[in-house]
Design a protein around this motif. Structure first.
Motif, PDB file in Angstrom:
ATOM      1  N   UNK A  46       0.650  -1.362  -0.004  1.00 56.62           N
ATOM      2  CA  UNK A  46       0.327   0.187  -0.182  1.00 56.62           C
ATOM      3  C   UNK A  46       1.099   1.401   0.226  1.00 56.62           C
ATOM      4  N   UNK A  47       1.567   1.477   0.503  1.00 56.99           N
ATOM      5  CA  UNK A  47       2.600   2.907   0.550  1.00 56.99           C
ATOM      6  C   UNK A  47       3.653   2.733  -0.754  1.00 56.99           C
ATOM      7  N   UNK A  48       4.111   1.793  -0.705  1.00 57.48           N
ATOM      8  CA  UNK A  48       4.629   1.473  -2.242  1.00 57.48           C
ATOM      9  C   UNK A  48       3.588   2.101  -3.756  1.00 57.48           C
ATOM     10  N   UNK A  49       2.117   1.807  -3.504  1.00 62.20           N
ATOM     11  CA  UNK A  49       1.453   2.202  -4.561  1.00 62.20           C
ATOM     12  C   UNK A  49       1.408   3.535  -4.268  1.00 62.20           C
ATOM     13  N   UNK A  50       1.039   4.363  -2.722  1.00 60.75           N
ATOM     14  CA  UNK A  50       0.561   5.295  -2.594  1.00 60.75           C
ATOM     15  C   UNK A  50       2.201   6.608  -3.542  1.00 60.75           C
ATOM     16  N   UNK A  51       2.744   6.180  -3.440  1.00 60.41           N
ATOM     17  CA  UNK A  51       3.875   6.752  -3.652  1.00 60.41           C
ATOM     18  C   UNK A  51       3.710   6.864  -5.308  1.00 60.41           C
ATOM     19  N   UNK A  52       3.838   5.403  -5.674  1.00 57.97           N
ATOM     20  CA  UNK A  52       3.841   5.568  -6.844  1.00 57.97           C
ATOM     21  C   UNK A  52       2.978   6.386  -8.145  1.00 57.97           C
ATOM     22  N   UNK A  53       1.585   6.328  -7.341  1.00 57.57           N
ATOM     23  CA  UNK A  53       0.858   6.429  -8.210  1.00 57.57           C
ATOM     24  C   UNK A  53      -0.370   7.441  -8.119  1.00 57.57           C
ATOM     25  N   UNK A  54      -0.406   7.333  -6.446  1.00 57.93           N
ATOM     26  CA  UNK A  54      -0.571   8.551  -5.869  1.00 57.93           C
ATOM     27  C   UNK A  54      -0.229  10.020  -5.384  1.00 57.93           C
ATOM     28  N   UNK A  55       1.108   9.792  -6.181  1.00 56.27           N
ATOM     29  CA  UNK A  55       2.042  11.007  -5.408  1.00 56.27           C
ATOM     30  C   UNK A  55       2.506  11.124  -4.615  1.00 56.27           C
ATOM     31  N   UNK A  56       2.364  10.347  -2.891  1.00 57.46           N
ATOM     32  CA  UNK A  56       2.307  10.338  -2.024  1.00 57.46           C
ATOM     33  C   UNK A  56       3.175  11.402  -1.368  1.00 57.46           C
ATOM     34  N   UNK A  57       3.732  12.410  -1.129  1.00 62.55           N
ATOM     35  CA  UNK A  57       5.270  12.650  -0.712  1.00 62.55           C
ATOM     36  C   UNK A  57       5.990  13.762  -1.944  1.00 62.55           C
ATOM     37  N   UNK A  58       5.427  13.992  -2.424  1.00 65.33           N
ATOM     38  CA  UNK A  58       5.589  14.997  -3.540  1.00 65.33           C
ATOM     39  C   UNK A  58       6.778  15.028  -4.245  1.00 65.33           C
ATOM     40  N   UNK A  59       7.052  13.659  -4.209  1.00 63.57           N
ATOM     41  CA  UNK A  59       8.033  13.498  -5.008  1.00 63.57           C
ATOM     42  C   UNK A  59       9.388  13.050  -4.205  1.00 63.57           C
ATOM     43  N   UNK A  60       9.287  13.562  -3.016  1.00 61.20           N
ATOM     44  CA  UNK A  60      10.704  13.585  -1.737  1.00 61.20           C
ATOM     45  C   UNK A  60      10.340  12.061  -0.993  1.00 61.20           C
ATOM     46  N   UNK A  61       9.648  11.089  -1.289  1.00 65.07           N
ATOM     47  CA  UNK A  61      10.124   9.878  -0.721  1.00 65.07           C
ATOM     48  C   UNK A  61       9.486   9.059  -1.850  1.00 65.07           C
ATOM     49  N   UNK A  62      10.551   8.707  -1.365  1.00 58.33           N
ATOM     50  CA  UNK A  62      11.056   6.695  -2.733  1.00 58.33           C
ATOM     51  C   UNK A  62       9.887   6.216  -2.583  1.00 58.33           C
ATOM     52  N   UNK A  63       9.984   5.202  -3.909  1.00 55.85           N
ATOM     53  CA  UNK A  63       8.692   3.744  -3.437  1.00 55.85           C
ATOM     54  C   UNK A  63       9.104   2.979  -2.179  1.00 55.85           C
ATOM     55  N   UNK A  64      10.950   2.959  -1.694  1.00 51.00           N
ATOM     56  CA  UNK A  64      11.773   1.779  -0.984  1.00 51.00           C
ATOM     57  C   UNK A  64      10.943   2.686   0.319  1.00 51.00           C
ATOM     58  N   UNK A  65      11.345   3.703   1.121  1.00 54.80           N
ATOM     59  CA  UNK A  65      10.539   4.491   2.012  1.00 54.80           C
ATOM     60  C   UNK A  65       9.118   4.467   2.062  1.00 54.80           C
ATOM     61  N   UNK A  66       8.160   4.644   1.204  1.00 54.82           N
ATOM     62  CA  UNK A  66       7.274   4.124   1.116  1.00 54.82           C
ATOM     63  C   UNK A  66       6.596   2.964   1.551  1.00 54.82           C
ATOM     64  N   UNK A  67       7.012   2.145   1.417  1.00 52.39           N
ATOM     65  CA  UNK A  67       7.307   0.558   0.998  1.00 52.39           C
ATOM     66  C   UNK A  67       7.365   0.739   2.740  1.00 52.39           C
TER      67      UNK A  67
END
Length: 349
Positions: free
Chosen positions: A118-139
């Motif tokens: 869930x954390x990964x898709x929020x970063x990759x698809x919804x752009x959560x973090x405004x580009x400051x959070x990587x996929x790994x960090x979101x996961x």
């Protein structure tokens, strides 16, 4: 057996144990070296050792910069990360199966994998973090959120092992549903394909930073779990038996759950969800070294490392130039292996 016979047997057992561990480490090192040679580029085992020696300051590599880069920048970190992930998932599985007294428990039973997804898709698809959070960090953050929810639900309902297990199942279903909802409602075809490949497990983007991070967390968790090996042996007989032996049940369980969740979250954030390693490998290790956790934990780590090194090698070469997700390969091999383990356990009863 007489006392003299017991004295003669102990040194033989020590020698046999030492040979087993030396042989296991040698097998792991050989597996890593040989696995690196598989691929479209013509690399030999001697080339691998030459590059490692050159980087360590023990010699000079005569390989071309391109071939040296293939070994050092691409294949070696990927293979080492596979070994670390296999070892970590195996250790988490062994700990959880004893802690929760459930032979089907694995590192993802606490919902950590689903939270990471869930954390990964929020970063990759919804752009959560405004580009400051990587996929790994979101996961990683998603995995920790899932584990926090499991602890709240589990301990609010009594804190027993079955309650924690049920809370993990509930969290897993919740975060899986959230992941599917985000992908279906917001992702385009290209994003869906990329996220799906990551969710099925992939080591294609392995870097040295990933290797050092995962190895450091694995080392800390191994020390923590090794220090609690006696408590894990006691948990196998139930919470009441563990408490009667002087184990602080609640505190020890919380510590070990937190340690395995942290390690799983770290591994999933770098490699995606790789199933069946933590489920099958502890059973295989128990068949070899027994149930004592002082031997079981390092044996499972060795077995998991060798197993995932070769699984990843097959996944990236069997359909070359196309690459299979590692999680697909572990499931294809893990399911039949688990059926065999279940059948053998039934025959031994």
């Amino acid at each position: 057996m007489s006392e003299d016979g017991a004295r003669r047997t102990r040194p033989a057992l020590r020698v046999g144990g030492a040979l087993f561990w030396v042989g296991g480490l040698a097998l792991l090192l050989a597996s890593i070296a040989v696995a690196i040679t598989f691929g479209p580029a013509d690399i030999e085992v001697s080339d691998v050792w030459a590059v490692v020696a050159d980087r360590a300051g023990w010699g000079h590599s005569r390989l071309s910069p391109i071939r040296e880069g293939i070994v050092w920048e691409l294949r070696l970190p990927r293979t080492l990360l596979a070994a670390v992930c296999g070892a970590g998932l195996g250790v988490c599985g062994a700990v959880l199966q004893s802690l929760l007294r459930n032979p089907l428990a694995d590192p993802f039973v606490l919902g950590v994998s689903s939270g990471a997804s869930t954390g990964a898709v929020l970063v990759v698809i919804l752009g959560v973090g405004g580009g400051l959070v990587s996929l790994s960090a979101g996961a990683f953050l998603g995995a920790l959120c899932a584990f926090g929810l499991v602890l709240v639900l589990g301990y609010a309902s009594g804190g027993t092992t079955d309650r924690v297990l049920l809370a993990g199942v509930a969290a897993m279903q919740l975060f899986s549903a959230l992941t599917s909802f985000v992908v279906i409602s917001s992702a385009d075809a290209e994003q869906t394909r990329g996220v799906l490949f990551w969710l099925l497990g992939s080591l294609a983007n392995a870097s040295w930073a990933d290797v050092w991070l995962c190895a450091a967390v694995l080392a800390v968790v191994l020390v923590v779990c090794g220090a609690k090996a006696t408590a894990l042996d006691a948990f196998a007989f139930g919470e009441e038996a563990a408490a009667s032996l002087g184990v602080s049940v609640g505190r020890t369980r919380l510590l070990l759950l937190a340690a395995t969740a942290l390690l799983t979250a770290t591994l999933v954030s770098t490699s995606g969800a790789i199933g069946f390693v933590g489920l099958v490998l502890p059973h295989a290790a128990r068949a070899i070294v027994g149930t004592g956790h002082r031997r079981l934990l390092p044996a499972t780590a060795l077995a998991g490392a060798v197993f995932l090194v070769w699984i990843d090698t097959v996944a990236r070469t069997v359909l070359d130039p196309q690459e299979l997700p590692v999680g697909v390969m572990t499931s294809l091999i893990g399911v039949p292996a688990f059926v065999v383990i279940l059948y053998r356990g039934r025959r031994l009863r």
